[in-house]
Design a protein around this motif. Structure first.
Motif, PDB file in Angstrom:
ATOM      1  N   THR A 283    -111.868   2.946 -10.994  1.00  0.00           N
ATOM      2  CA  THR A 283    -112.730   4.340 -11.075  1.00  0.00           C
ATOM      3  C   THR A 283    -114.025   4.268 -11.213  1.00  0.00           C
ATOM      4  O   THR A 283    -114.810   5.157 -10.653  1.00  0.00           O
ATOM      5  N   ALA A 284    -114.487   3.158 -11.839  1.00  0.00           N
ATOM      6  CA  ALA A 284    -115.948   3.015 -12.360  1.00  0.00           C
ATOM      7  C   ALA A 284    -117.000   3.171 -11.106  1.00  0.00           C
ATOM      8  O   ALA A 284    -117.806   4.027 -11.180  1.00  0.00           O
ATOM      9  N   PRO A 285    -116.837   2.325 -10.093  1.00  0.00           N
ATOM     10  CA  PRO A 285    -117.689   2.577  -8.777  1.00  0.00           C
ATOM     11  C   PRO A 285    -117.682   3.798  -8.306  1.00  0.00           C
ATOM     12  O   PRO A 285    -118.778   4.355  -7.819  1.00  0.00           O
ATOM     13  N   VAL A 286    -116.484   4.510  -8.194  1.00  0.00           N
ATOM     14  CA  VAL A 286    -116.540   5.582  -7.475  1.00  0.00           C
ATOM     15  C   VAL A 286    -116.853   6.911  -8.305  1.00  0.00           C
ATOM     16  O   VAL A 286    -117.640   7.825  -7.693  1.00  0.00           O
ATOM     17  N   LEU A 287    -116.771   6.656  -9.578  1.00  0.00           N
ATOM     18  CA  LEU A 287    -117.374   7.702 -10.538  1.00  0.00           C
ATOM     19  C   LEU A 287    -118.945   7.563 -10.491  1.00  0.00           C
ATOM     20  O   LEU A 287    -119.460   8.684 -10.360  1.00  0.00           O
ATOM     21  N   GLN A 288    -119.517   6.664 -10.498  1.00  0.00           N
ATOM     22  CA  GLN A 288    -120.955   6.191 -10.340  1.00  0.00           C
ATOM     23  C   GLN A 288    -121.349   6.849  -9.227  1.00  0.00           C
ATOM     24  O   GLN A 288    -122.405   7.777  -9.038  1.00  0.00           O
ATOM     25  N   ARG A 289    -120.801   6.718  -8.042  1.00  0.00           N
ATOM     26  CA  ARG A 289    -121.142   7.319  -6.763  1.00  0.00           C
ATOM     27  C   ARG A 289    -121.205   9.018  -6.555  1.00  0.00           C
ATOM     28  O   ARG A 289    -121.854   9.287  -6.449  1.00  0.00           O
ATOM     29  N   VAL A 290    -119.875   9.337  -7.140  1.00  0.00           N
ATOM     30  CA  VAL A 290    -119.740  10.948  -7.370  1.00  0.00           C
ATOM     31  C   VAL A 290    -120.758  11.338  -8.248  1.00  0.00           C
ATOM     32  O   VAL A 290    -121.593  12.423  -8.216  1.00  0.00           O
ATOM     33  N   ALA A 291    -121.126  10.975  -9.512  1.00  0.00           N
ATOM     34  CA  ALA A 291    -122.100  11.284 -10.499  1.00  0.00           C
ATOM     35  C   ALA A 291    -123.485  11.254  -9.834  1.00  0.00           C
ATOM     36  O   ALA A 291    -124.204  12.223 -10.128  1.00  0.00           O
ATOM     37  N   ARG A 292    -123.693  10.250  -9.060  1.00  0.00           N
ATOM     38  CA  ARG A 292    -125.022  10.324  -8.413  1.00  0.00           C
ATOM     39  C   ARG A 292    -125.364  11.324  -7.451  1.00  0.00           C
ATOM     40  O   ARG A 292    -126.278  11.941  -7.407  1.00  0.00           O
ATOM     41  N   CYS A 305    -120.109  -0.445 -14.199  1.00  0.00           N
ATOM     42  CA  CYS A 305    -120.284  -0.882 -12.766  1.00  0.00           C
ATOM     43  C   CYS A 305    -121.232  -2.434 -12.610  1.00  0.00           C
ATOM     44  O   CYS A 305    -120.355  -3.283 -12.159  1.00  0.00           O
ATOM     45  N   ALA A 306    -122.202  -2.386 -13.395  1.00  0.00           N
ATOM     46  CA  ALA A 306    -122.896  -3.663 -13.167  1.00  0.00           C
ATOM     47  C   ALA A 306    -122.354  -4.952 -13.775  1.00  0.00           C
ATOM     48  O   ALA A 306    -122.230  -5.875 -13.173  1.00  0.00           O
ATOM     49  N   LEU A 307    -121.501  -4.532 -14.905  1.00  0.00           N
ATOM     50  CA  LEU A 307    -120.681  -5.783 -15.380  1.00  0.00           C
ATOM     51  C   LEU A 307    -119.674  -6.082 -14.629  1.00  0.00           C
ATOM     52  O   LEU A 307    -119.305  -7.393 -14.520  1.00  0.00           O
ATOM     53  N   LEU A 308    -118.763  -5.274 -14.043  1.00  0.00           N
ATOM     54  CA  LEU A 308    -117.644  -5.388 -13.365  1.00  0.00           C
ATOM     55  C   LEU A 308    -118.025  -6.013 -11.932  1.00  0.00           C
ATOM     56  O   LEU A 308    -117.494  -6.972 -11.495  1.00  0.00           O
ATOM     57  N   ALA A 309    -119.356  -5.640 -11.636  1.00  0.00           N
ATOM     58  CA  ALA A 309    -119.796  -6.445 -10.310  1.00  0.00           C
ATOM     59  C   ALA A 309    -120.538  -7.898 -10.540  1.00  0.00           C
ATOM     60  O   ALA A 309    -120.822  -8.487  -9.672  1.00  0.00           O
ATOM     61  N   ALA A 313    -125.115 -10.058 -17.458  1.00  0.00           N
ATOM     62  CA  ALA A 313    -124.212 -10.570 -18.504  1.00  0.00           C
ATOM     63  C   ALA A 313    -124.166  -9.514 -19.520  1.00  0.00           C
ATOM     64  O   ALA A 313    -124.728  -8.596 -19.686  1.00  0.00           O
ATOM     65  N   ALA A 314    -123.055  -9.612 -20.226  1.00  0.00           N
ATOM     66  CA  ALA A 314    -122.565  -8.550 -21.226  1.00  0.00           C
ATOM     67  C   ALA A 314    -123.911  -8.339 -22.146  1.00  0.00           C
ATOM     68  O   ALA A 314    -124.251  -7.029 -22.477  1.00  0.00           O
ATOM     69  N   ALA A 315    -124.239  -9.182 -22.736  1.00  0.00           N
ATOM     70  CA  ALA A 315    -125.279  -9.097 -23.726  1.00  0.00           C
ATOM     71  C   ALA A 315    -126.585  -8.442 -23.190  1.00  0.00           C
ATOM     72  O   ALA A 315    -127.249  -7.583 -23.838  1.00  0.00           O
ATOM     73  N   GLU A 316    -126.999  -8.953 -22.049  1.00  0.00           N
ATOM     74  CA  GLU A 316    -128.096  -8.233 -21.410  1.00  0.00           C
ATOM     75  C   GLU A 316    -127.890  -6.754 -21.072  1.00  0.00           C
ATOM     76  O   GLU A 316    -128.718  -6.118 -21.058  1.00  0.00           O
ATOM     77  N   ALA A 317    -126.556  -6.274 -20.623  1.00  0.00           N
ATOM     78  CA  ALA A 317    -126.341  -5.066 -20.248  1.00  0.00           C
ATOM     79  C   ALA A 317    -126.405  -4.144 -21.453  1.00  0.00           C
ATOM     80  O   ALA A 317    -127.039  -3.084 -21.643  1.00  0.00           O
ATOM     81  N   VAL A 318    -125.939  -4.672 -22.804  1.00  0.00           N
ATOM     82  CA  VAL A 318    -125.999  -3.983 -23.961  1.00  0.00           C
ATOM     83  C   VAL A 318    -127.600  -3.834 -24.182  1.00  0.00           C
ATOM     84  O   VAL A 318    -127.983  -2.643 -24.728  1.00  0.00           O
ATOM     85  N   ALA A 319    -128.328  -4.784 -23.939  1.00  0.00           N
ATOM     86  CA  ALA A 319    -129.792  -4.920 -24.417  1.00  0.00           C
ATOM     87  C   ALA A 319    -130.425  -4.045 -23.526  1.00  0.00           C
ATOM     88  O   ALA A 319    -131.358  -3.151 -23.821  1.00  0.00           O
TER      89      ALA A 319
END
Ligand SMILES: NC(=O)c1ccc[n+]([C@@H]2O[C@H](COP(=O)([O-])OP(=O)(O)OC[C@H]3O[C@@H](n4cnc5c(N)ncnc54)[C@H](O)[C@@H]3O)[C@@H](O)[C@H]2O)c1
Ligand SMILES: O=P(O)(O)OC[C@H](O)CO
Length: 329
Positions: A283-292, A305-309, A313-319
């Motif tokens: 759902t994440a990528p299509v949700l992102q698409r529809v939301a945009r 989405c960025a993490l799944l793709a 990295a997780a720590a960078e994403a949170v930062a």
């Protein structure tokens, strides 16, 4: 065979379809369950178990399984419990009829951006549609533990047809006509649960998780309202209720996927090891698409989405999330 109570059909023999079948059979009614895998059909009919998807539960003998969707033609009600991405194809194989379909899968169709109700309307034209969604871990429902859900119906007439067949002393549906809201809550919470799992995997603590739940709920609400959902539904069982459940426990496949990402594993590796579905990953990528497309900001969904793709990295994403400009709540 039960003399007075009509047989209910369940389409999907995963954990949730099997648990719903067990719950439905608890008042002595017959349940006919369609399963994709012949081995699951055989195990249910011969051993009264489904160890592939719901181990540890002895199933009621009133549950019979079939691999033939045509066998469901005479059922008084059909619960649809396939993974979201398979639902359209399975429903296209269902014989035509006018029996209500109660959609129990949680997701947005990747290829089309459709909610389940739109995909089902196209795949099974002429059938009245309802949505059942809420905080419902399958193993708890199968064990008869108290559970409340949203049952979103077209109108009171449909509710009066369906609710008595589904309600049990420990399984309590609540009425709404907000089908869109019920669907969006269930689909979006799966993506947000991945984010909460990441926080757990990184060991960032309870404050961070509560912040993600609250800010995630703000994203769910923005998106839902933009799609025509009602705020009351999003803050009810199928929205906030399910978000809190799924963001709080490794019993959630979505949360546990996120936890593995937080611990440094790659999404593709985690998913390749599983036979069970983590709907949020689809759902994440299509949700992102529809939301945009709709101009709705969903920074937590973007991060998932960025993490799944594997783009970050997780720590960078949170930062990066924490470094966003300060703003009003
Ligand atoms: N498990 C829960 O606690 C729970 C609770 C509420 C809602 N749901 C939702 O129910 C839906 C089904 O999830 P689940 O937990 O029952 O599944 P699961 O993860 O236990 O099992 C996977 C299911 O996918 C099916 N499948 C695999 N390949 C298929 C194919 N090609 N065609 C059709 N079916 C195929 C399998 O037969 C199996 O039924 C999901 O949308 C999920 O979000 C699950
Ligand atoms: O295991 P999950 O993450 O698919 O969650 C299961 C149900 O949707 C919880 O309500």
């Amino acid at each position: 065979m039960s003399e007075n109570k009509p047989t209910v059909g369940v389409i999907g023999g995963g954990a949730w379809g099997t648990a719903l079948a067990q719950m439905l059979a608890s008042d002595g009614r017959d349940v006919l369950l369609w399963a994709f895998e012949p081995a699951v059909v055989k195990a249910i009919n011969t051993q009264h178990s489904n160890s592939a998807y719901l181990s540890g539960t002895t199933l009621d003998p009133a549950i019979r399984a079939t691999g033939d969707l045509g066998a469901l033609a005479d059922c008084a009600l059909l619960l649809v419990v396939t993974p979201a991405q398979h639902m359209r194809r399975v429903l296209k194989q269902l014989p035509h009829g006018t029996t209500d379909l109660v959609l129990c899968c949680k997701g947005i169709e990747e290829a089309t951006g459709d909610l389940m109700v739109d995909a089902a309307r196209a795949a099974a034209p002429g059938r009245p549609l309802a949505v059942l969604s809420g905080p419902t871990f399958a193993h708890e429902v199968a064990a008869g533990q108290p559970t409340a859900v949203t049952l979103a119906c077209e109108d009171h007439v449909q509710w009066d047809r369906i609710a008595p067949q589904i309600a049990r002393p420990a399984f309590r549906p609540y009425f709404t006509t907000d089908i869109t809201g019920a669907e969006i809550g269930g689909a979006v919470k799966n993506v947000l649960a991945i984010a909460c799992g990441v926080v757990e995997g990184l060991g960032l603590g309870q404050n961070a998780r509560a912040a993600l739940i609250a800010r995630g709920f703000a994203e769910m609400t923005r998106f839902g309202l933009a799609c025509g959902a009602q705020a009351e539904t999003l803050s009810g069982l199928s929205g906030l209720g399910d978000l809190v459940l799924t963001c709080s426990s490794v019993s959630s496949r979505n949360f546990s996927l996120g936890k593995a990402l937080g611990e440094g594993r790659k999404a593709a590796d985690v998913l390749a090891d599983r036979t069970t579905v983590a709907e949020g990953a689809f759902t994440a990528p299509v949700l992102q698409r529809v939301a945009r497309t709709r101009g709705v900001a969903m920074p937590i969904v973007d991060t998932v989405c960025a993490l799944l793709a594997g783009e970050v990295a997780a720590a960078e994403a949170v930062a990066a999330l924490l470094a966003r400009p300060l703003t009003a709540e």
